[in-house]
Design a protein around this motif. Structure first.
Motif, short mmCIF file in Angstrom:
data_model
loop_
_atom_site.label_atom_id
_atom_site.label_comp_id
_atom_site.label_asym_id
_atom_site.label_seq_id
_atom_site.Cartn_x
_atom_site.Cartn_y
_atom_site.Cartn_z
N SER A 1 -19.67 -4.13 5.55
CA SER A 1 -19.66 -2.75 5.07
C SER A 1 -18.96 -1.84 6.06
CB SER A 1 -21.09 -2.27 4.80
OG SER A 1 -21.76 -1.96 6.00
N GLN A 2 -18.85 -2.28 7.32
CA GLN A 2 -18.14 -1.51 8.34
C GLN A 2 -16.63 -1.73 8.29
OE1 GLN A 2 -18.43 0.63 11.12
NE2 GLN A 2 -20.32 1.24 10.12
N MET A 3 -16.15 -2.60 7.41
CA MET A 3 -14.70 -2.79 7.35
C MET A 3 -14.16 -2.64 5.93
SD MET A 3 -14.24 -6.92 7.88
CE MET A 3 -15.36 -7.12 9.26
N THR A 4 -15.05 -2.33 4.98
CA THR A 4 -14.58 -2.17 3.60
C THR A 4 -14.86 -0.75 3.09
OG1 THR A 4 -16.69 -3.08 2.82
CG2 THR A 4 -14.84 -4.61 3.01
N ASP A 5 -14.20 -0.42 1.96
CA ASP A 5 -14.36 0.90 1.37
C ASP A 5 -15.52 0.91 0.38
OD1 ASP A 5 -11.93 1.52 2.64
OD2 ASP A 5 -10.79 0.79 0.91
N PHE A 6 -15.74 -0.26 -0.23
CA PHE A 6 -16.70 -0.36 -1.32
C PHE A 6 -17.48 -1.65 -1.14
CE2 PHE A 6 -18.35 -1.14 -5.51
CZ PHE A 6 -18.44 0.09 -6.13
N ALA B 1 -5.88 7.52 19.09
CA ALA B 1 -4.85 6.66 18.50
C ALA B 1 -5.48 5.59 17.61
CB ALA B 1 -4.02 6.01 19.60
N VAL B 2 -6.63 5.06 18.04
CA VAL B 2 -7.31 4.04 17.23
C VAL B 2 -7.88 4.67 15.96
CG1 VAL B 2 -9.31 2.50 17.13
CG2 VAL B 2 -7.85 2.51 19.16
N VAL B 3 -8.52 5.82 16.10
CA VAL B 3 -9.11 6.49 14.95
C VAL B 3 -8.05 6.80 13.90
CG1 VAL B 3 -10.14 8.68 14.21
CG2 VAL B 3 -11.12 7.42 16.14
N GLN B 4 -6.88 7.22 14.34
CA GLN B 4 -5.80 7.59 13.42
C GLN B 4 -5.07 6.36 12.88
OE1 GLN B 4 -5.44 10.54 12.30
NE2 GLN B 4 -6.84 11.58 13.70
N ALA C 1 -10.72 8.78 4.07
CA ALA C 1 -10.08 8.87 5.39
C ALA C 1 -11.14 8.95 6.48
CB ALA C 1 -9.16 10.09 5.44
N GLN C 2 -12.15 9.75 6.22
CA GLN C 2 -13.21 9.94 7.22
C GLN C 2 -13.96 8.64 7.47
OE1 GLN C 2 -15.13 13.67 6.52
NE2 GLN C 2 -16.90 13.11 7.77
N LYS C 3 -14.23 7.90 6.38
CA LYS C 3 -14.95 6.63 6.49
C LYS C 3 -14.13 5.63 7.31
CE LYS C 3 -17.36 3.36 3.43
NZ LYS C 3 -17.79 3.10 2.04
N ARG C 4 -12.83 5.56 7.03
CA ARG C 4 -12.01 4.60 7.75
C ARG C 4 -11.82 5.00 9.21
NH1 ARG C 4 -7.22 2.67 3.63
NH2 ARG C 4 -8.56 1.42 2.25
N GLN C 5 -11.74 6.29 9.48
CA GLN C 5 -11.64 6.73 10.87
C GLN C 5 -12.92 6.38 11.63
OE1 GLN C 5 -10.53 10.87 10.96
NE2 GLN C 5 -8.45 10.46 10.22
N ALA C 6 -14.05 6.59 10.98
CA ALA C 6 -15.32 6.23 11.61
C ALA C 6 -15.40 4.73 11.82
CB ALA C 6 -16.49 6.72 10.74
N GLN C 7 -14.87 3.96 10.88
CA GLN C 7 -14.86 2.50 11.03
C GLN C 7 -13.98 2.08 12.20
OE1 GLN C 7 -13.64 1.14 7.14
NE2 GLN C 7 -15.73 1.01 6.38
N ASN C 8 -12.83 2.73 12.35
CA ASN C 8 -11.94 2.42 13.47
C ASN C 8 -12.62 2.72 14.81
OD1 ASN C 8 -9.79 1.53 11.96
ND2 ASN C 8 -8.75 3.51 11.90
N LEU C 9 -13.29 3.86 14.84
CA LEU C 9 -13.97 4.27 16.07
C LEU C 9 -15.08 3.27 16.41
CD1 LEU C 9 -14.12 6.56 18.18
CD2 LEU C 9 -15.85 7.64 16.75
N ALA C 10 -15.86 2.90 15.40
CA ALA C 10 -16.94 1.93 15.63
C ALA C 10 -16.36 0.59 16.06
CB ALA C 10 -17.77 1.77 14.36
#
Lengths: 333, 333
Positions: free
Chosen positions: B170-175, A311-314, B272-281
């Motif tokens: 860098s863990q919370m931004t796209d650029f 849920a967090v990842v999405q 999308a992948q970058k932001r999902q990884a950021q959410n997970l981290a």
């Protein structure tokens, strides 16, 4: 000579006395003990490490990294012979790059550092299969201390150079050597970003025959790139060198660089400061590992984690809400 | 319009409705709420963030860093005017570099991005004083989400560029944009090692007047240095640009680069992948922060830590033994 209450194990006194007496057989068994995952072994290992601790820290701790193919084993074998020829005792905590895939080296340990491993003043210890993190076992630090206690005054820790293990190794060594190849294009040959910045020296390996000119060009390129980074607070400026494990060219200069670095940092107090900082980081790493271990192994956490994490990842759930729920599950609320 | 049960606070519904209605006053109060250290506020804030979450993530998240003196504020002001002139709504989560020393800006907020802050489509939020880690509050991520929910489609997070905050940003931004100066010698002007490697673009600022030639030379040098690193898995090759906040030269190219990067990564799935990884981290960072917070704030741990830590640092005690003792104290054993 086994521990009657723990079959297959020695007593703390036996591990300690044997290691300090430079008994390679006991040293190997002590390293096997610290690598064990069994709680009883870990308790025994902590006692052994605690007892040998006063006999550690007098040598040089050398991390060596480079991608597969750069010639690490051949380099360490040639470099090791040079070091022991000067009266040192050398231990190598070596990575077996194939062990995680095949469960054992394809080439077999016999062909890796074959002549060095037979030298009476050298000791080679491959990592256990599957010890992950690019080949650096979580227990490599303990193995390093055991080798020092067994009178090895130069301990080499070898890593694969493609993962996160370099940070771990640079956190337990005094000097970090990065092996590179020339002529592999204008990029760092798969070396993970940031690794070059950890290096206390870069050595362009296989600088022989037709490769020599390319190696010299690469040397200048890397030297220029390293100059872009600010000098380390220790005052050490990482040099770029060339070498050939095949011809032996450049190896004495590398060993001299390592010794120079050691003398300089010992003299200006940075060596003691670096090791104290490493000890401090080690303590807090262990605390974090164990706290997280308890947390992530908790049945209630394991039960809820996959759903909440997804849920967090999405982006459907606030991370703080999920963290709170998991911490409550962990606390049994 | 205050919360009767919590004087000075709004209700969750009021924070959420006001933020989504783009009420700047409510947005500011919501950010103040997430920045609060009070447990009751944190619980309220978690609900607010959870409620606005579906309304976030549609814009561009832009991290900007550079050492003091590089001209970050002037750059962001000029850059921000360019962005809002193209119909965007821009929020800036700005660091006040003097706040930790003086408790408030020497120059005062009025002179930092003065004209941009008066623009109806721009919103500037300085960090609270003393929020540490190089100016990045632990709550900057939540503030960023609130700005997105309030309809700002470009959110800039500014950091000082001398500490560890860049990894966090860098863990919370796209650029991640790194501002540099030309002619400051052959080193990265105090930029911490590793920061250049995080950059999605490097911009040599103050490329005007007598500086222009030096800036162009520096551009080539940095471009060469960046080429030494392997390309990112996203396929993006960080460019080095020159710009002048004073003349406006180069700013359109930087904004175009940011947009290009966004389109490219959105198209190839990496955004999308970058932001999902950021959410997970983010989730696992929060868990670690809270586990460690509970541990280090525990009275028994606080009582024993100084002595044990000192023994480990001095090499007199095995780190595992100290960690074990502290974990037992924490568990109340």
């Amino acid at each position: 000579m086994t521990n009657p209450s723990r079959p297959g194990r020695l007593s703390v006194e036996q591990y300690v006395a044997g290691t300090l007496a430079r008994d390679r057989y006991v040293l190997s068994r002590a390293i096997t003990l610290v690598e064990s995952q069994l709680p009883a072994d870990q308790a025994l290992a902590a006692q052994v490490i605690g007892a040998v601790l006063p006999h550690t820290g007098r040598g040089i701790r050398l991390g060596i990294t480079g991608v597969p193919g750069v010639g690490k084993s051949t380099f360490i074998e040639a470099f090791g012979h040079l070091v022991v020829a000067q009266g040192h005792r050398l231990a190598v905590l070596a990575v077996d790059p194939t062990s995680q895939v095949s469960g054992g080296s394809i080439l077999g340990d016999k062909t890796r550092m074959e002549t060095l491993s037979r030298h009476p003043e050298a000791y080679i210890r491959p990592s256990p299969a599957g010890s992950s993190l690019g080949g650096v076992s979580r227990k490599t630090r303990e193995a390093l201390l055991l080798c020092e206690a067994a009178g090895f005054d130069v301990v080499v820790v070898e890593t694969v150079g493609v993962g996160q293990s370099e940070t771990a190794v640079s956190q337990m060594t005094d000097f970090f050597l990065l092996l590179m190849l020339a002529g592999a294009g204008d990029e760092l040959q798969g070396i993970k970003k940031g690794i070059m910045e950890m290096a206390d020296a870069v050595a362009i390996n296989k600088a022989d025959g037709e490769n020599l000119a390319k190696a010299k060009t690469a040397r200048v390129e890397y030297q220029n790139a390293l100059h872009l980074f600010p000098p380390a607070p220790t005052g050490w400026q990482p040099p770029v060198l060339t070498c050939s494990a095949a011809t032996g060219q450049g190896l004495p200069q590398i060993w001299e660089t390592v010794q120079q670095h050691h003398q300089q940092l010992a003299a200006n107090g940075w060596l003691a400061q670096k090791r104290q900082a490493q000890n401090l980081a080690w303590l807090h790493d262990l605390i974090r590992q164990r706290l997280e271990g308890q947390f992530y192994q908790h049945p209630a956490v394991q039960h809820q984690l996959p759903t909440l994490q997804q849920a967090v990842v999405q982006g459907q759930m606030h991370a703080a809400t999920a963290a709170q729920a998991l911490l409550q599950a962990f606390a049994g609320e």
